[in-house]
Write an enzyme that holds these catalytic residues in place. Structure first.
Site, PDB file in Angstrom:
ATOM      1  N   GLN A 101       0.858  -1.191   0.000  1.00  0.00           N
ATOM      2  CA  GLN A 101       0.000   0.000   0.000  1.00  0.00           C
ATOM      3  C   GLN A 101       0.893   1.241   0.000  1.00  0.00           C
ATOM      4  O   GLN A 101       1.782   1.376   0.835  1.00  0.00           O
ATOM      5  CB  GLN A 101      -0.928   0.019   1.221  1.00  0.00           C
ATOM      6  N   TYR A 173      -5.979  10.781   4.207  1.00  0.00           N
ATOM      7  CA  TYR A 173      -4.616  11.138   3.812  1.00  0.00           C
ATOM      8  C   TYR A 173      -4.600  11.954   2.516  1.00  0.00           C
ATOM      9  O   TYR A 173      -5.646  12.334   2.008  1.00  0.00           O
ATOM     10  CB  TYR A 173      -3.734   9.881   3.772  1.00  0.00           C
ATOM     11  N   ARG A 223      -7.806   2.515  -2.923  1.00  0.00           N
ATOM     12  CA  ARG A 223      -8.634   2.492  -1.710  1.00  0.00           C
ATOM     13  C   ARG A 223      -9.312   3.837  -1.509  1.00  0.00           C
ATOM     14  O   ARG A 223      -8.689   4.882  -1.651  1.00  0.00           O
ATOM     15  CB  ARG A 223      -7.805   2.120  -0.482  1.00  0.00           C
ATOM     16  N   GLY A 315      -9.132  -7.037   8.856  1.00  0.00           N
ATOM     17  CA  GLY A 315      -8.063  -6.332   9.560  1.00  0.00           C
ATOM     18  C   GLY A 315      -7.899  -6.853  10.970  1.00  0.00           C
ATOM     19  O   GLY A 315      -7.160  -7.812  11.222  1.00  0.00           O
ATOM     20  N   ARG A 316      -8.649  -6.243  11.899  1.00  0.00           N
ATOM     21  CA  ARG A 316      -8.515  -6.633  13.304  1.00  0.00           C
ATOM     22  C   ARG A 316      -8.716  -8.127  13.499  1.00  0.00           C
ATOM     23  O   ARG A 316      -8.070  -8.750  14.354  1.00  0.00           O
ATOM     24  CB  ARG A 316      -9.521  -5.830  14.148  1.00  0.00           C
TER      25      ARG A 316
HETATM   26  C1  FMN Z   1      -3.944  -1.419  13.584  1.00  0.00           C
HETATM   27  C2  FMN Z   1      -4.618  -0.879  12.356  1.00  0.00           C
HETATM   28  C3  FMN Z   1      -3.862  -0.182  11.426  1.00  0.00           C
HETATM   29  C4  FMN Z   1      -4.469   0.277  10.231  1.00  0.00           C
HETATM   30  N1  FMN Z   1      -3.679   0.862   9.266  1.00  0.00           N
HETATM   31  C5  FMN Z   1      -4.193   1.084   8.029  1.00  0.00           C
HETATM   32  C6  FMN Z   1      -3.354   1.445   6.943  1.00  0.00           C
HETATM   33  O1  FMN Z   1      -2.118   1.531   7.057  1.00  0.00           O
HETATM   34  N2  FMN Z   1      -3.942   1.666   5.740  1.00  0.00           N
HETATM   35  C7  FMN Z   1      -5.291   1.544   5.555  1.00  0.00           C
HETATM   36  O2  FMN Z   1      -5.786   1.761   4.439  1.00  0.00           O
HETATM   37  N3  FMN Z   1      -6.109   1.180   6.572  1.00  0.00           N
HETATM   38  C8  FMN Z   1      -5.589   0.925   7.785  1.00  0.00           C
HETATM   39  N4  FMN Z   1      -6.413   0.442   8.789  1.00  0.00           N
HETATM   40  C9  FMN Z   1      -7.855   0.178   8.513  1.00  0.00           C
HETATM   41  C10 FMN Z   1      -8.074  -1.304   8.126  1.00  0.00           C
HETATM   42  O3  FMN Z   1      -7.484  -1.591   6.870  1.00  0.00           O
HETATM   43  C11 FMN Z   1      -9.568  -1.686   8.065  1.00  0.00           C
HETATM   44  O4  FMN Z   1     -10.192  -0.938   7.039  1.00  0.00           O
HETATM   45  C12 FMN Z   1     -10.319  -1.436   9.371  1.00  0.00           C
HETATM   46  O5  FMN Z   1      -9.588  -1.929  10.478  1.00  0.00           O
HETATM   47  C13 FMN Z   1     -11.716  -2.076   9.365  1.00  0.00           C
HETATM   48  O6  FMN Z   1     -11.615  -3.457   9.130  1.00  0.00           O
HETATM   49  P1  FMN Z   1     -11.691  -4.560  10.320  1.00  0.00           P
HETATM   50  O7  FMN Z   1     -12.992  -4.363  11.026  1.00  0.00           O
HETATM   51  O8  FMN Z   1     -11.610  -5.874   9.595  1.00  0.00           O
HETATM   52  O9  FMN Z   1     -10.520  -4.324  11.221  1.00  0.00           O
HETATM   53  C14 FMN Z   1      -5.852   0.045  10.007  1.00  0.00           C
HETATM   54  C15 FMN Z   1      -6.586  -0.629  10.974  1.00  0.00           C
HETATM   55  C16 FMN Z   1      -6.002  -1.112  12.117  1.00  0.00           C
HETATM   56  C17 FMN Z   1      -6.831  -1.909  13.100  1.00  0.00           C
END
Ligand code: FMN
Length: 374
Positions: A101, A173, A223, A315-316
């Site tokens: 990314q 961003y 994205r 993600g999480r």
């Molecule tokens: C620890 C953490 C770091 C994240 N860093 C990014 C990132 O670098 N780039 C991005 O597009 N989204 C980032 N996100 C958002 C996740 O990609 C995702 O969209 C969001 O956590 C919701 O999905 P989930 O419910 O499966 O966690 C981050 C989320 C978490 C939890």
């Protein structure tokens, strides 16, 4: 019957993913100060790259003044290609496709991480957050060089052996700052009307596609965040117009960024329609959409995919359960962990810096309270 997320997926360019689950891009704060990936970070990715079809890495900055987090992966200098290559190989050796990314933090970057301690953006408008610095408005020539930097970062990702890049146009961003009527108050070619607010993100898309043009198997995704809270701010209507424009580009996928796949509008509590579903309905089969957000169980994922999104990122869920896909495939969905305890860091192979962020940010992850004394 096999769950639909376990079926392979083939992009229009012919590249096949072994299944439809992706690791969502997540910043882990664990790269070295010079932007090289660390051993801890590699171990974290390896632990999560066996089951999923694709890993999208944490965001990597394309210029020094775009660094958005401490411990971020760097993609801004040729000397980082070896480090990027170590990361790509670590992921691919476990069986997943590796997508880097790429991003620029713009006005959201912490000033202390920047070479001249000054944030930059489309316009000199501070983000709505206590103590936030007012960014310096970028000059046209600087905008051109950031666009080029996205192309250069793509070249580095290709030389490092990545399978693709994801242009980070979401989460407030720089690309989003140009699209947003809150942060973009320009009245030159880069702003003024909805159409002109698309100029910068579209120029980045074209630069990246151009950098990747000699390798038709190289994946390029985008994205997007569907809405903003701010007034003025990005509305769903703006986004659908932008999405119509993005599908005309030769992008391989569109990744929607929301916290909850099923949530309605953040601008209008009466509007309950899923933002991801609205985008999927708009684009149909024109471009594959990746859905995301609070899809904790295989059942949640199946339900989300029933609306037509062909790909899902977690993600999480994959932080709390690195073997989510393996357990789902093995009929052990009941063993999928959907919370964590403060003592789980080593077992889950999470870098210390990310772990501290997780356990010290209330409400972000479900942390089992009683376990604090375990
Ligand atoms: C620890 C953490 C770091 C994240 N860093 C990014 C990132 O670098 N780039 C991005 O597009 N989204 C980032 N996100 C958002 C996740 O990609 C995702 O969209 C969001 O956590 C919701 O999905 P989930 O419910 O499966 O966690 C981050 C989320 C978490 C939890």
């Amino acid at each position: 019957m096999t769950a639909s997320f376990l079926e392979p997926f083939t992009f229009k360019n012919g590249v096949t993913l072994k299944n439809r689950v992706m690791l969502a891009p997540m910043t882990n704060f664990a790269s070295k100060e010079n932007g090289e990936v660390s051993q801890e970070e590699i171990a974290y990715y390896e632990e999560r790259s066996e089951g999923v079809g694709t890993v999208i890495t944490a965001c990597a900055n394309v210029t020094a003044d775009g660094k958005g987090f401490p411990g971020e992966i760097g993609a801004d200098r040729d000397e980082l290609i070896d480090s990027l290559s170590t990361l790509a190989k670590a992921i691919q050796n476990k069986g997943a496709k590796a997508i880097l990314q790429i991003f620029h933090g713009g006005r959201m970057a912490p000033p202390e991480l920047l070479p001249d301690h000054q944030t930059v953006s489309a316009s000199a408008v501070a983000p709505l957050r206590d103590g936030a610095m007012t960014p310096r408005e970028l000059e046209s020539s600087e905008i051109e060089s950031i666009i080029k930097a996205f192309g250069e970062a793509t070249r580095r990702a290709m030389e490092a052996g990545f399978d693709g890049v994801e242009i980070h146009g979401a989460n407030t961003y720089l690309l989003q700052q140009f699209f947003s009527p809150h942060s973009n108050r320009r009245d030159d070619q880069w702003g003024g009307t909805l159409e002109k607010r698309m100029t910068f993100p579209l120029a980045v898309v074209e630069e990246v596609l151009n950098a990747a043009k000699d390798d038709s198997s190289f994946i390029v995704g985008y994205r997007i965040s569907p809405e903003e809270m701010e007034n003025p701010g990005i509305t769903m209507e703006d986004t659908l117009t932008f999405v119509d424009r993005l599908v005309e580009e030769k992008l391989d996928y569109l990744h929607v960024s929301v916290q909850d796949f099923n949530a309605g509008s953040m601008r209008d509590s009466e509007d309950k329609a899923s933002r991801v579903q609205l985008i999927q309905d708009r684009v149909g089969e024109k471009i594959p959409v990746i859905g995301v957000g609070s899809l904790h169980t295989p059942e949640d994922v199946e339900k989300a995919m029933a609306g037509g999104v062909p790909l899902i990122s977690l993600g999480r869920e994959l932080i709390m359960e690195p073997k989510w896909v393996e357990k789902a495939a093995d009929n052990r969905a009941n063993e999928i962990r959907t919370d964590l305890s403060v003592n789980d860091r080593e077992a889950l192979v999470v870098p210390e810096q990310l772990w501290q962020a997780i356990i010290n940010t209330p409400g972000w992850f479900p942390v089992r309270e009683h376990s604090k004394t375990e």
